[in-house]
Design a protein around this motif. Structure first.
Motif, PDB file in Angstrom:
ATOM      1  N   ASP A 152       0.931  -1.244   0.015  1.00  0.00           N
ATOM      2  CA  ASP A 152       0.059   0.125   0.018  1.00  0.00           C
ATOM      3  C   ASP A 152       0.957   1.223   0.104  1.00  0.00           C
TER       4      ASP A 152
ATOM      5  N   THR B 247       0.256   5.813   0.646  1.00  0.00           N
ATOM      6  CA  THR B 247      -0.443   6.732   1.036  1.00  0.00           C
ATOM      7  C   THR B 247      -0.139   7.884  -0.245  1.00  0.00           C
TER       8      THR B 247
ATOM      9  N   ARG C  99      -6.723  12.776   0.490  1.00  0.00           N
ATOM     10  CA  ARG C  99      -5.437  11.678   0.637  1.00  0.00           C
ATOM     11  C   ARG C  99      -6.051  10.473   0.944  1.00  0.00           C
TER      12      ARG C  99
ATOM     13  N   THR D 196      -5.171   5.903   0.980  1.00  0.00           N
ATOM     14  CA  THR D 196      -4.205   4.778   0.900  1.00  0.00           C
ATOM     15  C   THR D 196      -4.708   3.842  -0.004  1.00  0.00           C
TER      16      THR D 196
END
Length: 172
Positions: free
Chosen positions: A2, A4, A15, A17
């Motif tokens: 992952d 961000t 924002r 992830t």
């Protein structure tokens, strides 16, 4: 794995992830609820997912979201015609689509509108297409030129004549 990332979508910084394999289209639709770009073919062949990325048109189903961390993404919804639009007015290209009935079912329309906005910017900047006859002259957006520049956006309802007319009007 992952990552961000931050995207500015239709003027709002977001924002999130995401799995590093997530396409920009899936990040927009599934994670940020920006449903204007549509998932048509998911192979970059129909144009339903077209958005403006830092002002240039792209097929969001072919772009990885992590590759565009910090980018400015504009969907058809961000061009105007809703709460985010100044005065709630439609973008001139979207208005031309309405005036010329350049849509039928409407599924491809957001991608068509974003693509038309992007291609009008390209033509204004003097970028030639395969249909441009004289590379030294200013781009003339006749019907053949518009069709060539919009050829990556399919309309299964067959509203092409009206789409070309709408773009021709918006180009004036």
């Amino acid at each position: 794995m992952d990552a961000t990332i931050t995207l500015r979508v239709d003027g709002e910084e977001r924002r999130l992830t995401v799995d590093t394999r997530t396409t920009l289209l899936d990040a927009l639709r599934d994670r940020l609820q920006a449903t204007s770009p549509k998932k048509g073919c998911d192979h970059g062949q129909c144009g339903a997912c077209t958005v403006l990325l830092d002002g240039r048109r792209i097929l969001s189903c072919l772009a990885l979201a992590v590759a565009h961390d910090g980018a400015d993404v504009t969907t058809a919804a961000g061009l105007g015609g809703g709460d985010g639009a100044p005065g709630g007015e439609l973008h001139p290209v979207a208005r031309a689509f309405v005036d010329h009935d350049g849509f039928q079912c409407g599924y491809c329309t957001p991608g068509q509108v974003c693509s038309a906005v992007g291609m009008l910017r390209e033509a204004e900047a003097g970028w030639p297409s395969h249909a441009t006859a004289d590379l030294d002259a200013p781009v003339s957006l006749d019907d053949e030129e518009i069709r060539e520049r919009m050829s990556g956006n399919l309309c299964r309802c067959g509203a092409y004549t009206n789409i070309v007319a709408a773009i021709r009007e918006a180009a004036r």
